[in-house]
Design an enzyme around this catalytic site. Sequence first.
Site, PDB file in Angstrom:
ATOM      1  N   MET A  35     -27.107   2.324 -33.857  1.00  9.78           N
ATOM      2  CA  MET A  35     -27.384   2.281 -32.413  1.00  9.78           C
ATOM      3  C   MET A  35     -28.880   2.238 -32.216  1.00  9.78           C
ATOM      4  O   MET A  35     -29.587   3.090 -32.732  1.00  9.78           O
ATOM      5  CB  MET A  35     -26.813   3.539 -31.772  1.00  9.78           C
ATOM      6  CG  MET A  35     -25.301   3.563 -31.826  1.00  9.78           C
ATOM      7  SD  MET A  35     -24.552   2.232 -30.906  1.00  9.78           S
ATOM      8  CE  MET A  35     -23.133   1.919 -31.924  1.00  9.78           C
ATOM      9  N   CYS A  36     -29.347   1.237 -31.556  1.00 18.20           N
ATOM     10  CA  CYS A  36     -30.741   0.944 -31.769  1.00 18.20           C
ATOM     11  C   CYS A  36     -31.325  -0.025 -30.761  1.00 18.20           C
ATOM     12  O   CYS A  36     -30.651  -0.529 -29.894  1.00 18.20           O
ATOM     13  CB  CYS A  36     -30.889   0.269 -33.132  1.00 18.20           C
ATOM     14  SG  CYS A  36     -29.804   0.954 -34.359  1.00 18.20           S
ATOM     15  N   GLY A  37     -32.596  -0.265 -31.003  1.00 18.36           N
ATOM     16  CA  GLY A  37     -33.274  -1.343 -30.314  1.00 18.36           C
ATOM     17  C   GLY A  37     -33.709  -2.390 -31.330  1.00 18.36           C
ATOM     18  O   GLY A  37     -34.098  -2.061 -32.446  1.00 18.36           O
TER      19      GLY A  37
END
Lengths: 229, 438, 296
Positions: free
Chosen positions: C1-3
């Site tokens: 889960m990230c950018g």
Amino acid sequence: MPEVDLRQQTVRDLNEALHRLSRQTNETDWQVLHPNGQHSLAVGIDAPVTVRIKGHVGYYCAGMNKDATVIIDGNAGVGCAENMMSGRVHVKGDVSQAAGATAQGGLLIVDGNASARCGISMKGADIVVKGNIGPMSAFMAQAGNLVVLGDAGEALGDSLYETRIFVRGAVKSLGADCVEKPMGEEEKAILSQVLELAGIADDVRPEAFRFYGSARRLYHFNVDHAEEY
Amino acid sequence: MSRTLPRFSATFDPYTISQIQRAAATGIYDIRGAGAKRKLPHFDDLLFLGASISRYPLEGYREKCGTNVVLGARFAKKPIELKIPITLAGMSFGALSANAKEALGLAATAMGTSTTTGDGGMTSEERQSSKTLVYQYLPSRYGMNPDDLRKADAIEVVIGQGAKPGGGGMLLGQKITPRVARMRVLPEGIDQRSACRHPDWTGPDDLEIKIGELREITDWEKPIYVKVGASRPYYDTALAVKSGADVVVLDGMQGGTAATQEVFIENVGLPILAAIRPAVQALQDLDMHRKVQLIVSGGIRTGADVAKALALGADAVAIGTAALIALGDNDPRHAAEYAELGTEPGAYDDWHEGNDPAGITTQRPELTARLDPETAGRRLRNYLSVLTLEAQTIARACGKSHVHNLEPEDLVALTVEAAAMAGVPLAGTNWIPGTPLG
Amino acid sequence: MCGIVGLFLKGKRLESELGALVAAMLETMSERGPDSAGFAVFGEGEDGRVKLTLRLVDVDADSVLADAAGVLGCGVCGQMRETHLVLSIPAEEEVKARFWAEGRPDLVLVGVGNRMELYKEVGAPADVARRFGLQAMSGTHAIGHTRMATESAVTTAGAHPFSTGKDQCLVHNGSLSNHNDLRRRLRRGGMRFETENDSEVAAAYLTSRMAGGLSLGQALEAGLGELDGFYTFVCGTAGGFAVLRDPISCKPAVMAETDDYVAFGSEYRALVPLPDIESARVFEPEPAHVYAWERH
């Protein structure tokens, strides 16, 4: 005209100022500068004011709006106007996923395209997209009207309840339990009214649309439709 | 004797055979209410080590043993303070009758604790009867309304529940009355299918933004809870904290539901006993234990269960099924009517069908009228008092002047399973089986 | 889960600004991934030479360089950036160099390539970018990642990008649901794994398909049938840049294209620092559709 420059002020400043407004306020015209894709701008407004945002916005812009008019001079991120109750949100550019998600009232107008899941679980709002909409739009949509001047992506209206879907262009595919229906006088009148509200009744004829709705086959479980679950 | 006795298979036991027969006859999976009914490792397998010579107990009835709990002080401008560490779990109007909801509110208010809305929104009766009301924010967003959001005392973002982590709810046609239908914007009498994912976000990175939006809309006043079904409690707790939650609600597989597939209820998720320590470990690893509060639920029945959950590191517990029983669910005085429904007191779980003789899990006016909110509320109030007194009794016996001072070290386990799941030693040994979490 | 961020330049004009632009993009994605950050930059490559990006664990660069020169002979040079040493060696020494690096417990081989350098660390994205000096780097394309760890540990090894092949790297937002089985299958096929991370499995899957003769785009196309769960991938190869989202398009993605560049961001905010962004064609990549660009 009150002006909030988001280079100098925070999102919190903006929303706090908007929430302080009484329903009889004289400060009815707001301008927001340099939004730069920030999230949760102009959310939870509960007053009949106009907020014009000059640029692109992030997630949930104008979320849960009541009575306000929010105009976005740019693109909007995920969940624009989510759960709107009333009022009007106008995006001059494109909107990302889940535009108008669960919106219960009011009008969302998108001048550009909307991506996936436009109008997901919508519960009574009107959504007008002048461009195309992405896949899985109007998923589990319950009430209201989704009007699309361009094309619709895959699985339109999957698991639909009672939202009416009007598409002028091509539909890539219909989702489970969504079917094309003949447009009767009642639907045509509703569509005309939405086009009128969106200010495009002069340019767009209701006859050019096709009408899609629920086949209502999933309303009561039936083992012979199990593959659609 | 020339023949052996008739012998039932342990694998194909009579209940299993009836399941196969039912499936073959109907073609639809079995749907029911309540939580897991199979035998699961539970708090019963833990015992407290009372004080004696090495430690001194507090005098019961005289020396103070605190039970209050503050929820939401991490970010909320208006945290909640509950007088007892026992809250009422989310149960919707729709699943429950209006009278049952009112009874919950009356009891909670009298005891200084909170109730929680459910799928379907907030009713005005509920807001009125419950002084501290937690508003659930669910995937379906039925009845979701910013005015109610602002009226709530806290917001609970529901990601899952113990009876069905990863699944959506279901409400069958019988319970979608005109009022329920209107609140949920659904046609009357249809089977309602609830979504399992939120429509406008997925994953912790988006959740952080969603929590941000809810905080902005409510001007950062209200505590925001995140509720998950127990499945991967270490990670889910850590991610809820990273996403900005004030409170984590962790629901074990014994937790009830209004209506879900039996296969889901009995086969997905963790019993609450196995879920608390990993969640607490995550909080400790992030230095957030007691800063972000942990509420656990799923099979809480007695004050001993409350005390054990707190000793394992929870800040409070939530009850659902037990509260319904206290109101009058499964009461033997309805035995004849249960028999007509093909069941008996103590086993009735067809909450989804809307025929509850006790007038609790139903919307039929002639049935709901049977439940007097005042009387039922009084019964629940009594029960909450007993839970609290029992938990205090145990805490005092362990020498604690506040129930939150109970520790895992106050516990031992009767079985190897319970020792491993709760991370406490097998009674009489210093052996904690299993590997540390994290 | 990230950018996720990515920037692929179509021509030379912005090459000297690549690092500065990607650093600014990366910083805007800090909230999506506060745990760790990383980036891969495709810069200048020298013919006949290979770069090994090594993460040093409690050892000083000089002694590593000296050891490398001793083992691999002359023609070894290196540049130290914070915790990472980029070792440039003659291409024919690559196998020997890998063997040498893997034999030292104080070295972690982060990536190998003719042009690719790869940096990742635990910490706030802006700090990570600053510590490695991303601002001053130049090149043709770069991808970056900010991580909010889901089920694997917050470690440097668990940070993105993942590189499982020469001049290949991948960043991922989402979570795969069949990565354990896939990892076992790839292992039997000879792939090696450094972490238990689902994203590394996706990278290794693409590497194995490309080793079988597929282009990056074709490998991603094949991945649609085999990778289950949720994902937005951005991948880089020596001359290529590609994007793929799962069929449900669960995680967000926005792209911008001008005559000068193609850019990717998890959110529009990430694209704000780019030149001429106001006039760029901004669009969302369609689900289950491979977007690939090549530059030669």
